[in-house]
Design a protein around this motif. Structure first.
Motif, PDB file in Angstrom:
ATOM      1  N   GLN A 173       0.828  -1.202   0.000  1.00 14.79           N
ATOM      2  CA  GLN A 173       0.000   0.000   0.000  1.00 14.79           C
ATOM      3  C   GLN A 173       0.863   1.253   0.000  1.00 14.79           C
ATOM      4  N   ALA A 174       1.917   1.239   0.834  1.00 14.07           N
ATOM      5  CA  ALA A 174       2.781   2.414   0.931  1.00 14.07           C
ATOM      6  C   ALA A 174       3.470   2.716  -0.398  1.00 14.07           C
ATOM      7  N   GLU A 232       0.729   8.990  -6.107  1.00 18.43           N
ATOM      8  CA  GLU A 232       0.266  10.140  -5.333  1.00 18.43           C
ATOM      9  C   GLU A 232      -0.090  11.354  -6.192  1.00 18.43           C
ATOM     10  N   LYS A 233       0.470  11.462  -7.391  1.00 16.60           N
ATOM     11  CA  LYS A 233       0.180  12.607  -8.252  1.00 16.60           C
ATOM     12  C   LYS A 233      -0.800  12.272  -9.373  1.00 16.60           C
ATOM     13  N   LEU A 246      -9.612   7.244 -13.031  1.00 11.21           N
ATOM     14  CA  LEU A 246      -8.472   7.485 -12.150  1.00 11.21           C
ATOM     15  C   LEU A 246      -7.796   6.171 -11.758  1.00 11.21           C
ATOM     16  N   ASN A 247      -8.584   5.149 -11.502  1.00 12.77           N
ATOM     17  CA  ASN A 247      -8.014   3.833 -11.195  1.00 12.77           C
ATOM     18  C   ASN A 247      -7.183   3.313 -12.368  1.00 12.77           C
ATOM     19  N   LYS A 248      -7.703   3.535 -13.569  1.00 13.98           N
ATOM     20  CA  LYS A 248      -6.964   3.093 -14.750  1.00 13.98           C
ATOM     21  C   LYS A 248      -5.646   3.858 -14.863  1.00 13.98           C
ATOM     22  N   ARG A 249      -5.676   5.160 -14.621  1.00 14.25           N
ATOM     23  CA  ARG A 249      -4.448   5.960 -14.665  1.00 14.25           C
ATOM     24  C   ARG A 249      -3.433   5.457 -13.628  1.00 14.25           C
ATOM     25  N   VAL A 278       1.567   2.373 -12.140  1.00 10.94           N
ATOM     26  CA  VAL A 278       2.207   1.259 -11.441  1.00 10.94           C
ATOM     27  C   VAL A 278       2.809   0.283 -12.447  1.00 10.94           C
ATOM     28  N   GLU A 279       2.083   0.025 -13.535  1.00 12.23           N
ATOM     29  CA  GLU A 279       2.588  -0.877 -14.573  1.00 12.23           C
ATOM     30  C   GLU A 279       3.904  -0.354 -15.154  1.00 12.23           C
ATOM     31  N   LYS A 280       3.973   0.941 -15.371  1.00 12.49           N
ATOM     32  CA  LYS A 280       5.197   1.548 -15.897  1.00 12.49           C
ATOM     33  C   LYS A 280       6.348   1.383 -14.909  1.00 12.49           C
ATOM     34  N   PHE A 281       6.052   1.596 -13.625  1.00 13.89           N
ATOM     35  CA  PHE A 281       7.080   1.435 -12.595  1.00 13.89           C
ATOM     36  C   PHE A 281       7.584  -0.008 -12.544  1.00 13.89           C
ATOM     37  N   VAL A 282       6.633  -0.949 -12.547  1.00 15.25           N
ATOM     38  CA  VAL A 282       7.003  -2.365 -12.472  1.00 15.25           C
ATOM     39  C   VAL A 282       7.880  -2.756 -13.657  1.00 15.25           C
ATOM     40  N   ASN A 283       7.477  -2.363 -14.850  1.00 20.05           N
ATOM     41  CA  ASN A 283       8.255  -2.714 -16.041  1.00 20.05           C
ATOM     42  C   ASN A 283       9.667  -2.141 -16.002  1.00 20.05           C
ATOM     43  N   SER A 284       9.820  -0.984 -15.353  1.00 19.43           N
ATOM     44  CA  SER A 284      11.155  -0.377 -15.257  1.00 19.43           C
ATOM     45  C   SER A 284      12.066  -1.159 -14.324  1.00 19.43           C
TER      46      SER A 284
END
Length: 456
Positions: free
Chosen positions: A145-146, A153-154, A413-416, A421-427
């Motif tokens: 969650q954190a 957050e943005k 907003l959930n989709k955004r 998160v998907e972008k972060f994970v892939n990185s």
């Protein structure tokens, strides 16, 4: 089609949706260790984890279940946990989580005649093993969650983006079931002075007995009405400053180690507290709680008062909104005109999900009507009295921008957030150790898990 859309959004709300249910879901099945499905960094996904999430989704009405998609959701979740543990801006709450796990263990224990029966029901060999399982679940939930919040957050969407989202998915959006908007005024029945005095005198007698040689632990086991700590002699360890309600904390931190407080009042009832240890912002304390459980006569008095407020509203002498602000004891709703939030954060609640006690009181009422005062329980199982107003009745309908803008905005907003998160994970995939069990070789993951995974 709509099920595919649900899956698309699933990861965006995954942590919140399953976090609150993961403890009960896993423990009740009692099948926590049955093979490793994948390893991400030093985090493990069990085969039982995948099955539990699939079963939960089925219970929520999801069809066309794809096991690979649920594994990928768990892979994403575990990668967030792994990255969160390395994030120095995320507070390490190990001590607090451990104490929280002990509290949950004691709460579960209170539902069984003895520890042996509970361990058998949940299929654990001993209490140490079960506490560790609870602590692991809570730790994963906290870190996931954190990290999710840090990444998203943005996140925001403009009105144009909401409209674009609706136009793209409107043929896939579900029909809305019958809904209502409800407002409430809730009160905790006030104890009479003689009732309060009786509780205080009982605690004074217990304190005197302890000072006369009885142990605090034994007295807590006999008299305390706190289900989370009574069986543990009233002990609560590693309490963080700010964790407890203010009256409790103020009394505890004003004590010397070993000293016992005079009776103090909190929203839970009346306590005596013994400070066991204090180290910086962390402390251990024992307490004995006598709950402020109102009598039938005290409940009747509260209902009479609430019915008189209802009369003022009905006669136009005060609005429901103002009455909620002035008289309601529910901090969640009193500042919002008494409006009860739905599961999606809006003011709309599905008719069929309205709790039975409230549904019974609403029977035969129409928009604008207010129930008579009735007794109920709050989320902590404390007795309360309420009046409920039906603000609106919304028949079943297909979602449109005109009728459901806020709900559609939340979906967009959930989709955004999911995309962020998907972008972060892939990185992170290229630099993270990943091992996926061979039974998932045929999965067509959205992310690059197979390319980077070390096959087992």
């Amino acid at each position: 089609m709509i099920n595919k859309l649900k899956i698309t959004f699933l990861f965006g709300i995954f942590i919140i949706l399953f976090g609150a249910n993961s403890l009960n879901a896993q423990l009740k099945q009692g099948d926590l260790v049955d093979g490793i499905a994948a390893v991400i960094g030093d985090e493990i996904v069990l085969e039982s984890d995948v099955n539990e999430q699939m079963n939960y989704a089925k219970q929520q009405g999801t069809t066309n279940i794809d096991k690979c998609e649920f594994l990928e959701n768990l892979l994403n979740n575990k990668l967030l946990v792994y990255e969160a543990r390395k994030d120095t801006l995320i507070e390490n709450r190990s001590a607090a989580i451990k104490e929280q796990a002990n509290g949950k263990y004691q709460q579960l224990l209170s539902q069984f005649p003895d520890e042996k029966t509970m361990l058998a029901a949940y299929k654990f060999r001993n209490g140490y093993e079960m506490k560790n399982a609870i602590e692991k679940i809570d730790t994963d939930q906290y870190y996931a969650q954190a990290k999710y919040q840090r990444i998203t957050e943005k996140a925001d969407v403009t009105p144009n983006e909401v409209t674009d989202f609706y136009n793209m998915y409107k043929t896939q959006l579900p029909e809305i079931k019958d809904e209502v908007s409800l407002s409430q005024i809730m009160m905790y029945p006030k104890l009479t002075e003689s009732h309060k005095e009786d509780l205080i005198n009982r605690l004074k007698k217990i304190k005197k007995d302890i000072e006369g040689g009885e142990s605090f632990e034994s007295q807590a086991r006999i008299y305390s009405e706190d289900p989370g700590s009574a069986s543990n002699g009233g002990l609560m360890k590693n309490i963080s400053k700010g964790q407890m309600v203010k009256p409790f904390e103020a009394a505890a931190l004003n004590l010397q180690e070993g000293e016992i407080s005079d009776p103090i009042e909190s929203e839970f009832g009346y306590h005596i507290i013994q400070l066991v240890r204090k180290a910086g912002k962390i402390y251990d304390a024992r307490h004995i709680l006598l709950m402020a459980t109102p009598t039938d006569e005290e409940i009747k008095t509260a209902k009479v008062k609430l019915d008189s407020i209802r009369g003022l509203i009905s006669s136009g002498k005060i609005t429901f909104k103002d009455a909620a602000f002035r008289f309601s004891d529910d901090k969640r709703t009193k500042f919002n005109a008494g409006v009860i939030p739905g599961s999606d954060g809006s003011s709309k609640i599905e008719r069929e999900s309205v709790p039975g006690t409230i549904s019974y009181e609403l029977a035969g009422l129409n928009k604008g009507d207010i129930t008579n005062a009735f007794d109920d329980k709050d989320e902590r199982d404390r007795k309360v009295v309420k009046i409920i107003k039906i603000e609106d009745v919304i028949p079943s309908h297909q979602i449109t921008l005109e009728t459901d803008y806020d709900r559609i905005k939340q979906m967009a907003l959930n989709k955004r957030r999911s995309e962020m998160v998907e972008k972060f994970v892939n990185s992170k995939l290229p630099t993270t150790f990943i091992s996926i069990d061979g039974r998932y070789n045929d999965c067509a993951f959205k992310g690059n898990w197979k390319k980077d995974a070390i096959k087992k």
